[in-house]
Design an enzyme around this catalytic site. Sequence first.
Site, mmCIF file in Angstrom:
data_model
loop_
_atom_site.group_PDB
_atom_site.id
_atom_site.type_symbol
_atom_site.label_atom_id
_atom_site.label_comp_id
_atom_site.label_asym_id
_atom_site.label_seq_id
_atom_site.Cartn_x
_atom_site.Cartn_y
_atom_site.Cartn_z
ATOM 1 N N HIS A 310 -64.760 3.174 -47.021
ATOM 2 C CA HIS A 310 -65.926 2.366 -46.656
ATOM 3 C C HIS A 310 -65.474 0.935 -46.462
ATOM 4 C CE1 HIS A 310 -69.937 0.626 -46.755
ATOM 5 N NE2 HIS A 310 -70.344 1.846 -46.441
ATOM 6 N N ASP A 368 -71.823 10.050 -47.256
ATOM 7 C CA ASP A 368 -71.843 11.104 -46.239
ATOM 8 C C ASP A 368 -71.065 12.338 -46.652
ATOM 9 O OD1 ASP A 368 -73.403 9.711 -44.455
ATOM 10 O OD2 ASP A 368 -71.699 8.548 -43.765
HETATM 11 N N1 CMC Z 1 -58.835 8.776 -44.030
HETATM 12 C C1 CMC Z 1 -57.544 8.350 -44.006
HETATM 13 N N2 CMC Z 1 -57.181 7.049 -44.028
HETATM 14 C C2 CMC Z 1 -58.154 6.137 -44.053
HETATM 15 C C3 CMC Z 1 -59.526 6.505 -44.071
HETATM 16 C C4 CMC Z 1 -59.844 7.874 -44.062
HETATM 17 N N3 CMC Z 1 -61.128 8.262 -44.083
HETATM 18 N N4 CMC Z 1 -60.294 5.390 -44.091
HETATM 19 C C5 CMC Z 1 -59.449 4.358 -44.079
HETATM 20 N N5 CMC Z 1 -58.162 4.805 -44.067
HETATM 21 C C6 CMC Z 1 -56.931 3.976 -44.132
HETATM 22 C C7 CMC Z 1 -56.635 3.288 -42.810
HETATM 23 O O1 CMC Z 1 -55.797 4.078 -41.991
HETATM 24 C C8 CMC Z 1 -55.962 2.019 -43.284
HETATM 25 O O2 CMC Z 1 -54.647 2.352 -43.682
HETATM 26 P P1 CMC Z 1 -53.456 1.251 -43.512
HETATM 27 O O3 CMC Z 1 -53.832 0.119 -44.413
HETATM 28 O O4 CMC Z 1 -52.229 1.980 -43.928
HETATM 29 O O5 CMC Z 1 -53.456 0.883 -42.054
HETATM 30 C C9 CMC Z 1 -56.725 1.676 -44.574
HETATM 31 O O6 CMC Z 1 -57.209 2.936 -45.070
HETATM 32 C C10 CMC Z 1 -57.914 0.721 -44.352
HETATM 33 O O7 CMC Z 1 -58.724 1.281 -43.323
HETATM 34 P P2 CMC Z 1 -59.565 0.447 -42.261
HETATM 35 O O8 CMC Z 1 -59.777 1.273 -41.047
HETATM 36 O O9 CMC Z 1 -58.933 -0.902 -42.088
HETATM 37 O O10 CMC Z 1 -60.908 0.264 -43.050
HETATM 38 P P3 CMC Z 1 -62.282 -0.159 -42.427
HETATM 39 O O11 CMC Z 1 -63.001 -0.905 -43.478
HETATM 40 O O12 CMC Z 1 -62.120 -0.809 -41.114
HETATM 41 O O13 CMC Z 1 -62.987 1.260 -42.148
HETATM 42 C C11 CMC Z 1 -64.336 3.183 -42.329
HETATM 43 C C12 CMC Z 1 -64.002 1.802 -42.922
HETATM 44 C C13 CMC Z 1 -65.586 3.732 -43.027
HETATM 45 C C14 CMC Z 1 -64.640 3.050 -40.831
HETATM 46 C C15 CMC Z 1 -63.123 4.124 -42.562
HETATM 47 O O14 CMC Z 1 -62.846 4.242 -43.942
HETATM 48 C C16 CMC Z 1 -63.346 5.503 -41.938
HETATM 49 O O15 CMC Z 1 -63.083 5.682 -40.751
HETATM 50 N N6 CMC Z 1 -63.818 6.514 -42.764
HETATM 51 C C17 CMC Z 1 -64.132 7.808 -42.258
HETATM 52 C C18 CMC Z 1 -65.504 7.774 -41.593
HETATM 53 C C19 CMC Z 1 -66.634 7.703 -42.608
HETATM 54 O O16 CMC Z 1 -66.656 8.452 -43.577
HETATM 55 N N7 CMC Z 1 -67.585 6.802 -42.338
HETATM 56 C C20 CMC Z 1 -68.799 6.676 -43.154
HETATM 57 C C21 CMC Z 1 -68.946 5.346 -43.770
HETATM 58 S S1 CMC Z 1 -70.226 5.373 -45.022
HETATM 59 C C22 CMC Z 1 -71.674 5.589 -44.173
HETATM 60 C C23 CMC Z 1 -72.156 4.368 -43.482
HETATM 61 O O17 CMC Z 1 -72.425 3.370 -44.159
HETATM 62 O O18 CMC Z 1 -72.279 4.420 -42.259
#
Ligand code: CMC
Length: 434
Positions: A310, A368
């Site tokens: 998240h 989720d």
């Molecule tokens: N699986 C594997 N690796 C992950 C995941 C995941 N679900 N989420 C983040 N990472 C890794 C990412 O690759 C990065 O690694 P590194 O530092 O080595 O490059 C690190 O964790 C930080 O990730 P980020 O993409 O910079 O984090 P963000 O804050 O931009 O993204 C997110 C948040 C929710 C988009 C992401 O965690 C994600 O894509 N999760 C899966 C989709 C999901 O479950 N979304 C629902 C969110 S909750 C409901 C809502 O509020 O909408």
Amino acid sequence: MDKKTTAKLDLSGDAKNSAEFPVIAGSIGPDVVDIRTLLSKTGAFTYDPGFMSTASCRSKITFIDGDEGVLLYRGYPIEQLAESCDFLEVCHLLIYGELPNQKQKDKFDSIITRHTMVHDQIDNFFRGFRRDAHPMAIMVGAVGGLSAFYHDSLDVNDSTNREISAFRLIAKMPTLTAMAYKYSIGQPFVYPDNSLSYAANFKRMMFAVPTEKFEVNDVLVRALDRILILHADHEQNASTSTVRLAGSSGANPYACIAAGIACLWGPAHGGANEACLDMLEEIGDVSKVGHYIEKAKDKESGFRLMGFGHRVYKNYDPRAKLMRETCHEVLGELGLENDRLFKLAMALEKIALEDDYFVTRKLYPNVDFYSGIVQRAMGIPNNMFTCIFSLARTVGWIAQWMEMISDPEQKIGRPRQLYTGEVRREVKKLEERS
Ligand code: CMC
């Protein structure tokens, strides 16, 4: 807001290019540096893609402490609201700032109940869609289409008009959501039954058929109500920011909420519960969990564990804890404790919570991860999950939209950019171009 101190920015060591900015404290949470005069003082913009460090507005509605796993609506912890209130009480809280007393509750419930029907012409909107259309595509269209029905109350500068729009949207979303589902399976639309609670009425419109008596299951209705409460608002997330940005131009509330629904649809946001269930189906068996964990860790694979991670929570999502509880209750009620996907989800959660990759990045299950399993157990198909999220989030979007419109500091949203394209060049005649 309390002005605390100032922050000094020195762009080049040259006194002409340095400036001071107020640092402001909210009631809780991080301070903000008020950089509204940055451009006029220094000629520079800030660069913050994804708004990682930018507060786009001031708000009194929802507070999240992502490190501690805290979520408050108007100061009340989500755990207490989920335990002690129903969804319409939470709607009242989000819109008006206070939980209703009995008299206010009766009045609010009665107003919402009286707006549940949609105009008969709305049926025609649905019939224009293919039966296999994604229900979120239908919702974007149908909710945007409501703008065409309420010319009497579209003056966004009039607080009574705004309130009426809020009532209509909260009341009609369950009706429209259920219609999207009924349309997709070719069953007749079911009209609202105003003798039922908000959640029970929605469940009936989803699952009743004209030929049979519909039985209300209290455990499932309570679970649905909890799903709605947990998804009701979440501060300045992507879809809420979309609603605010759309509304900042003076667009009508139905158009703004339709924009929010479109944004919510994405798999990184509200589409994650559908994507999470699809992922569990794809994994299929506990023996394959290890393989998928490795795949999620491999950046080349482009695969992420849906339902994990998240932007704000770097701790267990408090909504996920509550949803996990509800998941057990619902599966117990339906005798599905040995459900294949639930067992798989538990195995996945356990391994991910112990794995160094997920631990160091603070990737915990989010709401989720469980909400899809609960909804699936209730008989709700995967492609309806995000619609139900949008039904729940509508009240949050409206509360945020109302707050924005009445904020004297509100301006049309207009971010700037760091331009990295071609510098000025001359257009050549067609025959001279290489
Ligand atoms: N699986 C594997 N690796 C992950 C995941 C995941 N679900 N989420 C983040 N990472 C890794 C990412 O690759 C990065 O690694 P590194 O530092 O080595 O490059 C690190 O964790 C930080 O990730 P980020 O993409 O910079 O984090 P963000 O804050 O931009 O993204 C997110 C948040 C929710 C988009 C992401 O965690 C994600 O894509 N999760 C899966 C989709 C999901 O479950 N979304 C629902 C969110 S909750 C409901 C809502 O509020 O909408």
